[in-house]
Design a protein around this motif. Structure first.
Motif, PDB file in Angstrom:
ATOM      1  N   VAL A  62       0.837  -0.613   0.241  1.00  0.00           N
ATOM      2  CA  VAL A  62       0.293   0.005  -0.593  1.00  0.00           C
ATOM      3  C   VAL A  62       1.004   1.554   0.185  1.00  0.00           C
ATOM      4  N   PRO A  63       0.334   2.489  -0.266  1.00  0.00           N
ATOM      5  CA  PRO A  63       0.812   2.986  -0.377  1.00  0.00           C
ATOM      6  C   PRO A  63       1.649   4.037   1.100  1.00  0.00           C
ATOM      7  N   ILE A  95      10.754   2.912   5.680  1.00  0.00           N
ATOM      8  CA  ILE A  95      11.903   2.186   6.068  1.00  0.00           C
ATOM      9  C   ILE A  95      11.118   0.455   5.748  1.00  0.00           C
ATOM     10  N   GLY A  96      10.158   0.099   5.626  1.00  0.00           N
ATOM     11  CA  GLY A  96       9.263  -1.192   5.723  1.00  0.00           C
ATOM     12  C   GLY A  96       8.257  -0.797   5.070  1.00  0.00           C
ATOM     13  N   PRO A  97       7.579  -2.058   4.038  1.00  0.00           N
ATOM     14  CA  PRO A  97       6.523  -1.733   3.325  1.00  0.00           C
ATOM     15  C   PRO A  97       5.326  -2.312   4.567  1.00  0.00           C
ATOM     16  N   ILE A 104      -1.073  -2.521  11.860  1.00  0.00           N
ATOM     17  CA  ILE A 104      -0.230  -1.625  12.092  1.00  0.00           C
ATOM     18  C   ILE A 104      -0.719  -1.235  13.451  1.00  0.00           C
ATOM     19  N   ASP A 105       0.245  -0.368  14.487  1.00  0.00           N
ATOM     20  CA  ASP A 105      -0.064   0.183  15.017  1.00  0.00           C
ATOM     21  C   ASP A 105       1.248   1.593  15.007  1.00  0.00           C
ATOM     22  N   ALA A 136       8.197  -4.864  13.594  1.00  0.00           N
ATOM     23  CA  ALA A 136       9.080  -4.441  12.870  1.00  0.00           C
ATOM     24  C   ALA A 136       8.748  -2.837  12.466  1.00  0.00           C
ATOM     25  N   LEU A 137       9.512  -2.425  12.269  1.00  0.00           N
ATOM     26  CA  LEU A 137       9.712  -0.577  12.709  1.00  0.00           C
ATOM     27  C   LEU A 137       9.297  -0.459  10.964  1.00  0.00           C
ATOM     28  N   ALA A 138       8.000   0.261  10.001  1.00  0.00           N
ATOM     29  CA  ALA A 138       7.489   0.873   8.675  1.00  0.00           C
ATOM     30  C   ALA A 138       7.582   2.023   8.822  1.00  0.00           C
TER      31      ALA A 138
END
Length: 151
Positions: A62-63, A95-97, A104-105, A136-138
């Motif tokens: 997703v964008p 940072i990541g997809p 997510i949070d 994982a940090l996105a």
């Protein structure tokens, strides 16, 4: 009988540098992706072709703007409800997809508070980290907002 407002936002006087808040978790759906790219015109092949083979990301990405917008929306419903006056500045680093089906949070940390010359207002700066279901940090973004204070 009076009725109390459910979850009003925080006035700037209720915040302190170093305060940390966590949003609820939210799963990103296909409908989120379709509605967002339709509304914004972000009709890139990687977002509109479920079988796109030219990308380096497995899954249905997703964008980044959608990821950020979902966490912003969670803050509007809680931390900023009724007290947020304006977004003044934002700096975003992906940072990541994040893909359809990811959950997510966000973790919000207050990094600065500066009362303005107009009474009852302050510029509040925060750092927001967005994580997926594996922690994982996105994405990380820093934002400055104008918040109102108590009357």
């Amino acid at each position: 009988m009076s009725t109390k407002l459910l979850m009003p936002g925080h006035y700037w006087q209720d915040l302190a540098v170093g305060d940390r808040f966590q949003t609820l978790k939210r799963t990103v759906t296909e409908a989120d992706l379709v509605n967002f790219i339709s509304a914004t015109g972000m009709l890139e092949a990687i977002f509109i072709d479920a079988h796109y083979e030219g990308g380096a990301i497995a899954g249905r990405p997703v964008p980044g703007a959608l990821t950020c917008a979902l966490i912003e929306g969670m803050q509007f419903q809680t931390l900023l409800q009724g007290t947020g006056l304006a977004m003044l500045e934002m700096s975003v680093r992906a940072i990541g997809p994040i893909c359809v089906g990811d959950t997510i949070d966000g973790v919000i940390e207050i990094t600065g508070i500066r009362p303005t010359s107009k009474a009852g207002r302050a510029v509040v700066k925060s750092k927001v980290e967005i994580f997926n279901q594996h922690r994982a940090l996105a994405m990380v973004y820093e934002v400055a907002r104008l918040l109102k204070g108590r009357e």
